[in-house]
Scaffold this active site. Structure first.
Site, PDB file in Angstrom:
ATOM      1  N   HIS A   8     -13.019 -40.505  13.236  1.00 56.42           N
ATOM      2  CA  HIS A   8     -14.420 -40.937  13.195  1.00 56.42           C
ATOM      3  C   HIS A   8     -15.003 -40.735  14.585  1.00 56.42           C
ATOM      4  O   HIS A   8     -14.538 -41.314  15.561  1.00 56.42           O
ATOM      5  CB  HIS A   8     -14.545 -42.406  12.783  1.00 56.42           C
ATOM      6  CG  HIS A   8     -15.974 -42.824  12.596  1.00 56.42           C
ATOM      7  ND1 HIS A   8     -16.623 -42.771  11.363  1.00 56.42           N
ATOM      8  CD2 HIS A   8     -16.901 -43.274  13.483  1.00 56.42           C
ATOM      9  CE1 HIS A   8     -17.874 -43.179  11.514  1.00 56.42           C
ATOM     10  NE2 HIS A   8     -18.069 -43.488  12.788  1.00 56.42           N
ATOM     11  N   CYS A   9     -16.041 -39.900  14.669  1.00 57.92           N
ATOM     12  CA  CYS A   9     -16.598 -39.521  15.964  1.00 57.92           C
ATOM     13  C   CYS A   9     -17.909 -40.267  16.217  1.00 57.92           C
ATOM     14  O   CYS A   9     -18.889 -40.063  15.484  1.00 57.92           O
ATOM     15  CB  CYS A   9     -16.842 -38.017  16.011  1.00 57.92           C
ATOM     16  SG  CYS A   9     -17.522 -37.446  17.585  1.00 57.92           S
ATOM     17  N   PRO A  10     -17.962 -41.122  17.227  1.00 56.87           N
ATOM     18  CA  PRO A  10     -19.215 -41.842  17.506  1.00 56.87           C
ATOM     19  C   PRO A  10     -20.337 -40.935  17.970  1.00 56.87           C
ATOM     20  O   PRO A  10     -21.511 -41.274  17.805  1.00 56.87           O
ATOM     21  CB  PRO A  10     -18.801 -42.829  18.607  1.00 56.87           C
ATOM     22  CG  PRO A  10     -17.597 -42.227  19.250  1.00 56.87           C
ATOM     23  CD  PRO A  10     -16.880 -41.501  18.164  1.00 56.87           C
TER      24      PRO A  10
END
Length: 386
Positions: free
Chosen positions: A182-184
């Site tokens: 999960h990439c912010p």
């Protein structure tokens, strides 16, 4: 469950990194096009060349970034591959606008347990009985991966049998096909449907930064040494060089790492915790050779390799292995089963019967937060720069 106001606030906060990156890009456009090319570069020919090269790089960089952000992972349908459905650039841009409101890439509905199956599973307290129930439910599905206990992987949050390489994202609250992380910075999961876009976003972002840095270097030195009197644009030229170099250095390692993962046919999660098969953990279990690994993500048609268009021929649920292609005794690669849902037909694979318990803590994947150990601390350090 948290109150609605809290959830809305958290959702807004998660968009801050995206807003920051967008603001940097908008400012860099002004700094490069107006401050550098219009007011600083003296040669008309040089201005034209810089602008003609700069804008295509910017467009494809923003295209890849937007596709990474807005390709969601919660609908269970898979984008049609352009390898089989050629489309024009105009059609792709129109399709992109629709992807903002279209969810793609989650676990197909057939992998979710019915209410009766959930009740049946939860009524059983013995690990052996639970194992037998899940094996019965998973026997017709194309599943190779196992847990540490040797059983079929089951998500207690989503109430589904996990397809190979699928994992549960605690931020999105959903199981994601071939989840990478999960990439912010894109406020989205990176997985099967948008991993190609993410890699292209890194690559074109690196190209964007390097182009700005190299073309502004001479004027940066001129302003830094006091050889120019253009104070109105001096600040922008100096800082656009610094920012381009800073982001470029960061992207070099990140882009190189994901190129390595692509050619090795691994996700970020799998690089820290190898997928488990009947014979045990194997970090190269899905590797088909560097070229075939690359094609699994980017597709067969070279024309679409470097465009932010979905071009993989895979379904996100069934993944071939070298063993499945060479060992006909263990895998029935020529047969086809009826579709489990969503219009997808999967190759038939036999289900191996494990002997260990089913729902022990050791079977659960670390990204769900159900097991202890040192994995979480190492993984958080490794992906914190995202």
């Amino acid at each position: 469950m948290a109150p609605a106001a809290v959830r809305v606030c958290c959702a807004c906060v998660r968009w801050f990194p995206v807003v920051f990156i967008t603001a940097v890009i908008v400012w860099s456009y002004y700094a490069y096009v107006v401050a550098l090319c219009v007011y600083t570069v003296p040669s008309i020919a040089e201005k034209v060349i810089y602008l003609l090269i700069y804008h295509p790089i910017l467009v494809i960089f923003l295209w890849a970034y937007a596709k990474t952000i807005f390709t969601d992972v919660w609908n269970g349908s898979v984008p049609r591959s352009v390898s089989k459905h050629p489309v024009s650039l105009l059609t792709c841009m129109w399709a992109y606008a629709k992807t903002i409101f279209t969810d793609v890439g989650s676990v197909p509905r057939s992998f979710y347990l019915t209410v009766q199956e959930i009740n049946r599973l939860e009524r059983e307290r013995g690990e052996e009985a639970q194992k037998n129930i899940l094996l019965e439910l998973a026997k017709d599905k194309p599943i190779l991966n196992r847990t540490h206990a040797g059983s079929a992987r089951y998500c207690e949050k989503c109430k589904c049998i996990k397809p190979d390489r699928a994992h549960h994202c605690s931020v999105c609250g959903q199981c994601v096909l071939k989840m990478d992380h999960h990439c912010p910075w894109v406020n989205n999961c990176v997985g099967f449907t948008n991993y190609k876009y993410f890699v292209l976003f890194l690559g074109y972002g690196l190209l964007y930064c390097l182009f700005i840095a190299f073309t502004s270097l001479n004027y940066f030195i001129e302003f830094w040494t006091g050889g120019s009197s253009k104070e109105a644009v001096k600040f922008h030229v100096l800082f656009v060089f610094f920012v381009a170099m800073m982001f470029g250095i960061s992207l070099i390692s990140l882009f190189g790492y994901h190129i390595y993962l692509t050619c090795s046919n691994r996700s970020t999660l799998e690089s820290f915790r190898s997928p488990i098969f009947q014979t045990g953990a194997d970090k190269n279990g899905f590797s088909l050779g560097k070229l075939n690994n690359f094609k699994e993500v980017f597709g067969e048609r070279k024309l679409f390799w470097f465009l932010p268009i979905f071009s993989s021929d895979r379904d996100g649920v069934s993944f071939p292995t070298l063993k499945s292609q060479t060992n006909s005794n263990s895998y029935q690669t020529m047969a086809q089963t009826p579709s489990f849902g969503d219009g997808i037909a999967y190759p038939t694979r036999t289900v191996d019967i494990p002997s260990d318990g089913l729902l022990a803590d050791r079977q659960r994947w670390m990204e769900e937060g159900d097991a202890d150990g040192d994995y979480n601390s190492h993984f958080n350090k490794a992906v914190s720069y995202r």
